[in-house]
Enzyme design. Structure first.
Site, short mmCIF file in Angstrom:
data_model
loop_
_atom_site.label_atom_id
_atom_site.label_comp_id
_atom_site.label_asym_id
_atom_site.label_seq_id
_atom_site.Cartn_x
_atom_site.Cartn_y
_atom_site.Cartn_z
CD GLU A 1 -0.16 -6.38 5.58
OE1 GLU A 1 -0.75 -6.13 4.68
OE2 GLU A 1 1.07 -7.87 5.62
CB ALA B 1 -0.85 0.05 1.51
#
Length: 259
Positions: free
Chosen positions: A134, A65
């Site tokens: 993440e 992202a």
């Protein structure tokens, strides 16, 4: 029409290419919006029989992202970001009644790995790498990664991958069940189209029912068996079922019309 993706339609296959190669095709708000719109087209355009999602260039499918968008967010905004992405893109892919293949070229990390896992089938280039890093940012996967990775590779390996942020290469991903096929980079789209051509020759109403049933099986839906029976019965009311049975008995190839 789109800012961050390219789309082509050929032989009933819509190819959606995330086109931010300078940013390793990272997901941001614009990409999510564009993918959402493109998926609406896949759902609603009768000329589209199937779709491929891939990334521009050979380095990355989607390398995660756009982290710069995360910095100002609080807990509520973070949850809203994840929910919006899932509703617009990830769940829409998984539940699409038309088959969608991820053609994974290069890095498929974070949201990119989640995007690939939402697709019904994954084909990877030999240089593909998968991971959920993440945790290195102090967060967890938010687009379904904890759930879909567990279903695909099992609890133990999912725990290890998500907690260590370690990547796996294409061949290991295939051995784990994370991808269906590994091919040379230049053969990636050809292989995806080859699979979709086989599916395109099948009755589309039955294909849609298969997608729904297998998704329920993967989700351990308690109604999965009952829904399979219901959908099995519904197939008998279709012209395609009559054609398939007649073609089998007459020893010829069936011609399905999606009716």
């Amino acid at each position: 029409m789109y800012q961050t993706i390219l789309t082509t339609l050929e032989n009933g296959i819509c190819t959606i290419t995330i086109n931010r190669p300078d940013k390793m095709n990272a997901l941001n708000k614009d990409v999510i919006n564009d993918l959402g719109q493109a998926l609406e087209e896949v759902y609603n355009n009768n000329e589209v029989r199937a779709a491929i999602i891939t990334g521009a260039g050979e380095k990355a499918f989607v390398a995660g992202a756009d982290i710069s968008e995360f910095i100002p967010l609080g807990d509520r905004e973070g949850a809203q970001l994840a929910q919006r992405g899932r509703e617009l893109v990830f769940d829409k892919i998984e539940n699409c009644p038309k088959p969608i293949i991820a053609a994974v070229n290069g890095f498929s990390l974070g949201g990119g790995c989640e995007l690939a896992m939402a697709c019904h089938i994954r084909v990877a280039s030999v240089n593909a790498k998968f991971g959920q890093p993440e945790i290195n940012l102090g967060i967890i996967p938010g687009y379904g990664g904890t759930q879909r990775l567990t279903r695909l590779v099992g609890k133990g390996k999912a725990m290890e991958m998500i907690m260590t942020a370690d990547m796996v290469g294409a061949e290991e991903a295939k051995a784990l069940g994370l991808v269906n096929h590994v091919v040379a980079s230049e053969d990636l789209l050809t292989k995806a189209k080859e699979i979709l051509a086989k599916i395109a020759a099948k009755p589309p109403l039955a294909v849609a029912k298969i997608i729904a049933c297998v998704n329920e099986g993967a989700n351990a839906d308690p109604m999965g068996f009952d829904n399979e029976i219901r959908r099995f019965g519904e197939c008998f009311a279709t012209e395609d079922m009559k054609e398939g049975a007649a073609a089998f008995l007459e020893k010829r190839k069936p011609v399905f019309k999606g009716k």
